[in-house]
Write an enzyme that holds these catalytic residues in place. Structure first.
Site, PDB file in Angstrom:
ATOM      1  N   GLY A  12       0.823  -1.203   0.000  1.00  0.00           N
ATOM      2  CA  GLY A  12       0.000   0.000   0.000  1.00  0.00           C
ATOM      3  C   GLY A  12       0.854   1.247   0.000  1.00  0.00           C
ATOM      4  O   GLY A  12       1.883   1.294   0.669  1.00  0.00           O
ATOM      5  N   ASN A 106       7.283  -5.314   5.445  1.00  0.00           N
ATOM      6  CA  ASN A 106       8.053  -6.515   5.779  1.00  0.00           C
ATOM      7  C   ASN A 106       8.087  -7.548   4.645  1.00  0.00           C
ATOM      8  O   ASN A 106       9.095  -8.225   4.457  1.00  0.00           O
ATOM      9  CB  ASN A 106       7.587  -7.125   7.114  1.00  0.00           C
ATOM     10  CG  ASN A 106       6.093  -7.268   7.189  1.00  0.00           C
ATOM     11  OD1 ASN A 106       5.419  -7.279   6.163  1.00  0.00           O
ATOM     12  ND2 ASN A 106       5.571  -7.359   8.400  1.00  0.00           N
ATOM     13  N   THR A 134       5.384   2.059   5.561  1.00  0.00           N
ATOM     14  CA  THR A 134       4.034   1.568   5.808  1.00  0.00           C
ATOM     15  C   THR A 134       3.319   2.520   6.743  1.00  0.00           C
ATOM     16  O   THR A 134       3.894   2.980   7.724  1.00  0.00           O
ATOM     17  CB  THR A 134       4.011   0.146   6.426  1.00  0.00           C
ATOM     18  OG1 THR A 134       2.666  -0.127   6.841  1.00  0.00           O
ATOM     19  CG2 THR A 134       4.899  -0.001   7.643  1.00  0.00           C
ATOM     20  N   ASP A 136       1.042   1.602   8.567  1.00  0.00           N
ATOM     21  CA  ASP A 136       0.664   0.797   9.735  1.00  0.00           C
ATOM     22  C   ASP A 136       1.667   0.907  10.881  1.00  0.00           C
ATOM     23  O   ASP A 136       1.346   0.556  12.012  1.00  0.00           O
ATOM     24  CB  ASP A 136       0.534  -0.680   9.343  1.00  0.00           C
ATOM     25  CG  ASP A 136      -0.682  -0.935   8.456  1.00  0.00           C
ATOM     26  OD1 ASP A 136      -1.480   0.005   8.268  1.00  0.00           O
ATOM     27  OD2 ASP A 136      -0.814  -2.054   7.952  1.00  0.00           O
ATOM     28  N   GLY A 182      -5.016  -0.249   9.230  1.00  0.00           N
ATOM     29  CA  GLY A 182      -4.109  -0.872  10.201  1.00  0.00           C
ATOM     30  C   GLY A 182      -4.644  -2.241  10.566  1.00  0.00           C
ATOM     31  O   GLY A 182      -5.362  -2.398  11.541  1.00  0.00           O
TER      32      GLY A 182
END
Lengths: 393, 393
Positions: A12, A106, A134, A136, A182
């Site tokens: 994303g 990751n 990210t 998140d 998230g």
């Protein structure tokens, strides 16, 4: 630097992932006369031989990249298989690519790690360095990930503004539920705390995957908040779960949680489920706000620190590769929160790949749905300045 | 000006409704030493005697109001009944209120109209002037309504940014559906056209209540767009309907539209319905974006023209009342689109009350889901400048 460089983006997007790309391009240009190739749509496009020659991209366009949302090269979620590796090496050789830079999370770090290891084991010299990315904020080994501060700023502004609206509309709507992205962690939902200056202001409840929801306590907390302040503003991470581990987004019915259909792909959402429960159980009128990926691309709501760090991480990746370092990801290390200062470091890819970093216990309240002062200290400098509003009562 | 003034806000907030409030307060202060009262939570709070004395509000706070989202006085959707009118007059007399300013939509204009007529018929001198406000842009007699340009800017920025993300993520998600507010009209959904500079850019389809959806054609249009550009970005007004008049938000099942539950109050949304249909019928993965009222309170995304006009409308309402005019609403008249210029005028309240203004035929394409060049000319100057991004391919 000798040979060509290859750059790609995965997963994303964030509002500043293209700032990292600009950092990589400018870093290479300063050190090398070699070609710079971009993968279109990440490793997926690369395997199809879909390369973009960025060598002659005008400096002005590289400058514009720093403020461009989306993943300008195109993205992918395709994972590399063992069968792909010979084809990857073949293409690297074909274009004489000696440097690989991927910007991602990751899974992406795993991709560099495997390509680099495969090349090493087959005698092809390749320097591979990862640039973290990210919204998140769930990568290990780094204080935070580029992209997170800007998405957090989007959440903070939305909750600050939406909270004012909700307070003023409390005679009409008794609650609002704001959902953040998230999937596995609550870092973004938790960031909404920065919007709050007084107890009556939003957010009142922050629901994160790290703290499973107990229906009865959730209902009681909503009722108590409405009794105190006239309304309740709830922030919920999309991946929040019930006590038994069932995703809240899976619940379709108010009393039975057996009809399971997971997440936004099924047209469901945690916010929708909670909205329906509050309507059915407490008879309340309220609204849900589900901006989804808009928080990941709001180029006008970028955190200045985030843009600076994302760009710096891109440049540092090139510097590391130029020094002959490989198989690492650039990391951000915080040296001070007030005033905020950071340095850049690195971590071996195998320590990052396929791992996620949930919010630590000390950042959350032991029970109930809120965050600690330690987390507030962590998040405030990343988000940047927030404007002050008039309050008439 | 003799006697006190009373100010109130009604209905859904906008990002600039408090700029109108600031204009009213500053307009009164320049002309009168009398008291200024604010209704807390509109006519609902007023009937409960809940008044806020704004006379001593520091100038700095009035200044901050110009950039404060929400309805700073609190809002309501309560409609005035005939039984309320004696109580209203009693309270007006009690505080010696001779000027009534309400900022709101067509229901609010009806409220001033009735209060003013009742006072006139019972011999109490009251000057009542309305200040227009609604993000829906559906008030008659004015080129547009304060609040609409800023909400439109929010939609434009969201679709511009979300469109870039969707284009770059087309290997993962084949479509995105962005839902805007606007129950009966498509003004806000239509504004998203400003985000588009090239045929492949978002938005591709704009679905508004004025153009009922035909399921087969909608599906065909989505498929055609994906075939051409690799993805499809759809903007849908929350009030969009099927050909038979059924709200799209009411549809719960893909093949049967009989299970009716209306709108967001029921936890449903047009975007959710369309998302499910595209998933079930075409087997596509995609996402929905439902920011809801966040578009109505984004103080950092205000259109500069909107803030200026909202403030000016507040001041003009005071000027009209000071001239002894009553029973009117301030209007915006456009004298030029390029460069954009406006003047202020007025319209009798009875011509505005309880009416809505849909998008005219010439602003929409005859068939299909898009807007005309005439509408683009109308909307562009209201939204303000939009940044340019880098494009690598």
């Amino acid at each position: 630097m000798k040979g060509a460089a290859l750059v790609g983006q995965s997963g994303g997007p964030t509002s500043v992932i293209n700032a990292s790309l600009a950092g990589i391009i400018e870093g290479i240009r300063e050190r090398s006369g070699g070609r710079i190739y971009g993968m279109r749509f990440g490793i997926e496009g690369f395997l199809e031989g879909d390369l973009l020659d960025l060598s002659s991209l005008p400096d002005q366009e590289v400058g514009l990249l720093k403020a461009t949302p989306g993943s300008a090269l195109g993205s992918t979620r395709r994972k590399l298989t063992d069968e792909d590796l010979p084809r990857v090496r073949e293409l690297l050789e074909k274009y004489d690519i000696r440097y690989l830079f991927l910007i991602g999370g990751n899974d992406t770090m795993e991709t560099i790690h495997r390509v680099e290891a495969y090349c090493r084991s087959t005698g092809y010299e390749l320097f591979g360095v990862g640039v973290p990315k990210t919204v998140d904020n769930d990568l290990v080994g780094t204080d935070h990930t580029p992209g997170y501060p800007s998405a957090a700023r989007y959440v903070v502004l939305s909750v600050l503004q939406g909270g004012r609206l909700a307070a003023d509309m409390q005679r009409v709507d008794k609650f609002a539920i704001h959902q953040t992205v998230g999937r596995d962690t609550g870092w973004l939902a938790a960031a909404s705390v920065v919007a709050k200056r007084r107890p009556d202001e939003a957010p009142h409840l922050i629901c994160v995957p790290e703290r499973p929801l107990t229906l009865d306590r959730f209902l009681a907390d909503v009722e108590r908040t409405i009794a105190s302040f006239g309304y309740c503003y709830i922030v919920v991470g999309e991946g929040v779960v019930w006590e038994d581990g069932t995703p809240v987004s899976a619940s379709q019915e108010k009393d039975s949680f057996s009809n399971i259909e997971f997440g936004a792909m099924g047209g469901a959402s945690a916010a929708l489920t909670l909205h329906r429960i509050l309507k059915d159980r407490l008879g309340l009128r309220g609204e849900f706000q589900i901006p989804e990926s808009l928080a990941m691309c709001a180029s006008d709501r970028v955190s200045a620190i985030d843009r600076e760090e994302a760009y710096a991480c891109g440049r540092r990746a090139v510097a590391y590769a130029n020094e002959g370092r490989s198989g690492i990801m650039v990391t951000i290390e915080r040296s001070s929160s007030n005033p905020y200062r950071f340095t850049l470091g690195s971590i071996p890819l195998e320590e990052v790949a396929r791992k996620t970093k949930p919010m630590p216990d000390e950042f959350l309240t032991p029970e109930g749905y809120f965050v600690s002062e330690a987390f507030e200290e962590y998040i405030r400098p990343l988000v940047g300045d927030i404007e002050r509003f008039a309050r008439l009562f």
